[in-house]
Write an enzyme that holds these catalytic residues in place. Structure first.
Site, PDB file in Angstrom:
ATOM      1  N   LYS A  86      65.194  44.412  26.977  1.00 27.33           N
ATOM      2  CA  LYS A  86      64.130  44.096  26.030  1.00 27.33           C
ATOM      3  C   LYS A  86      64.458  42.901  25.143  1.00 27.33           C
ATOM      4  CE  LYS A  86      61.878  48.602  26.158  1.00 27.33           C
ATOM      5  NZ  LYS A  86      60.876  48.195  27.149  1.00 27.33           N
ATOM      6  N   PHE A  88      63.832  58.816  27.888  1.00 28.70           N
ATOM      7  CA  PHE A  88      63.037  57.805  28.578  1.00 28.70           C
ATOM      8  C   PHE A  88      63.970  56.645  28.923  1.00 28.70           C
ATOM      9  CE2 PHE A  88      60.575  53.983  29.085  1.00 28.70           C
ATOM     10  CZ  PHE A  88      59.574  54.402  29.951  1.00 28.70           C
ATOM     11  N   ASP A 117      72.254  53.975  26.503  1.00 26.50           N
ATOM     12  CA  ASP A 117      71.051  53.189  26.792  1.00 26.50           C
ATOM     13  C   ASP A 117      70.538  52.635  25.468  1.00 26.50           C
ATOM     14  OD1 ASP A 117      68.501  52.210  27.210  1.00 26.50           O
ATOM     15  OD2 ASP A 117      67.883  53.841  28.533  1.00 26.50           O
TER      16      ASP A 117
END
Length: 415
Positions: free
Chosen positions: A267, A153, A238
């Site tokens: 984030k 994801f 990531d």
């Protein structure tokens, strides 16, 4: 008193019911949120519109690593709000340089390319890798490929869903972007076999969050690093969810002493206040990007840079990483005790855990609704898995209370 019934329906006449009804009328249905309407937050706690408090054990998918309304982050944002919020990159601003310098130092890299959202940062990393491949590796133009892992994801843009293996993310959104090869996650031999003369990068999550906090076998990241070095391929990590203290180290790759060629961050970099993301790498990689190649109106804006700089400052001492590591051991012990008592498997690293429930007992969403009634916010994924990611500033007694509630929900059904 809870604000929902046992099926998660807001109680008639409650402020929760009114707000949920309004959102369902005026908002596109791209999410299926739990029936709670949050109005304020402080530390690890949030309060809904009916005045009920909850322990936030999702922390914005790690965007709130430092909790709600962290005083140092709020002060940085408020100070900058009163000075300057946006210039665009057509001009310099006095916040961007210090932020990029210190983030690069934290990551042991040279340069930072700032963006806004995590998906933007992933898209940026893909563009950088392709251009690097053509200019530095000599790949035939328009033939570059990137190797990814199944279960990944990395976001929801058209390019990113092109290499997703999740039908919900892909179905109905083709035609898809070419140039990606998918291999099993955790299988370094399969990854190596997929590399050819056109491969420019391997893009991986060191821990797959959306998949249920899947942790690869020991030695996997080291093997990926070795293969990429040997084959002259960029290793792009990531670390949007796993990075910046979540797993008990600054980056999840640190657990194996591995440094990728490129970090993709987001984030927590925005402190839960503004969207901030970044691609962080060396000169030989990021120098392929030149004026006009890539940009963003808001990327690197002074408000984002001020907050991001404050986040880097919080991480510099290592205090939050050490806290996540110590409390993570406590969390693992509590959750492991639930295996065979409603849970069939538990995976955790630092303050991040995935719990696979016995599907005969309940779904992940049903478990999250029951936790909601007990004052705990968590999130389900892939049917029978729930994820826990409390803020790194959570206290030990709060962590224990969270585990008590999870245990009550699972063991009552199992018994």
């Amino acid at each position: 008193m809870t604000t929902t019934d046992t099926h998660g329906t807001p109680r008639p006449g409650s402020a929760t019911q009114r707000q949920v009804s309004l959102a369902e009328t005026a908002t596109a249905r791209n999410y299926q949120p739990l029936p709670v309407v949050l109005a304020s937050g402080e530390g690890a706690w949030v309060t809904d519109v009916d005045g009920r408090r909850y322990l936030d054990c999702l922390a914005g998918y790690s965007a709130l690593n430092f909790g709600h309304s962290h005083p140092r982050l709020i002060a940085a944002a408020q100070e900058q709000l009163a000075r300057l919020t946006l210039t665009s990159r057509a001009f310099h601003n006095d916040r961007l340089g210090p932020f990029c310098r210190d983030l690069a130092e934290l990551a042991g890299m040279d340069l930072v390319l700032p963006m806004n959202t995590g998906a933007e940062a992933v898209e940026t990393a893909i563009k950088v890798a392709r251009k690097w491949g053509y200019e530095r590796k000599g790949v035939t133009p328009d033939h570059a490929t990137v190797i990814v892992a199944d279960g990944n994801f990395h976001g929801r843009t058209t390019t990113i869903v092109s290499f997703s293996t999740d039908p919900d993310a892909r179905d109905g959104f083709g035609p898809f972007t070419p140039g990606f090869r998918t291999v099993p996650y955790g299988d370094s031999a399969a990854l190596e076999a997929a590399i050819d003369e056109n491969t420019v990068a391997v893009l991986l999550e060191p821990i797959q969050g959306e998949a249920g906090v899947l942790i690869p076998p020991p030695g996997y990241l080291r093997a990926v690093r070795d293969v990429c070095s040997r084959e002259n391929v960029l290793f792009i990590a990531d670390e949007i969810q796993s990075g910046l203290g979540r797993t008990g180290t600054t980056f999840a790759c640190d657990a194996e002493g591995v440094t990728p060629d490129v970090y993709v961050l987001g984030k927590a970099l925005g402190g839960g206040i503004v969207p901030v993301s970044a691609v962080v790498s060396r000169h030989d990689v990021l120098d392929v990007i030149r004026p006009g190649n890539h940009g963003s109106t808001f990327g690197g804006n002074p408000l984002a840079a001020a907050v991001g700089h404050a986040v880097v400052g919080l991480l510099r001492s290592g205090e939050h990483q050490a806290r996540a590591a110590a409390l993570g051991e406590r969390l693992r012990g509590r959750l492991d005790a639930l295996i065979g008592r409603g849970a069939v498997a538990v995976r955790s690293r630092g303050l991040w855990a995935g719990i696979d429930l016995d599907p005969a007992l309940m779904t992940g969403r049903q478990a999250c609704l029951r936790l909601l009634d007990r004052g705990v916010l968590a999130k389900d994924t892939h049917g029978s898995t729930i994820r826990l990611a409390p803020p790194l500033i959570i206290e030990a007694d709060q962590l224990d209370w969270m585990c008590d509630q999870v245990g009550e929900v699972l063991t009552r059904e199992a018994d």
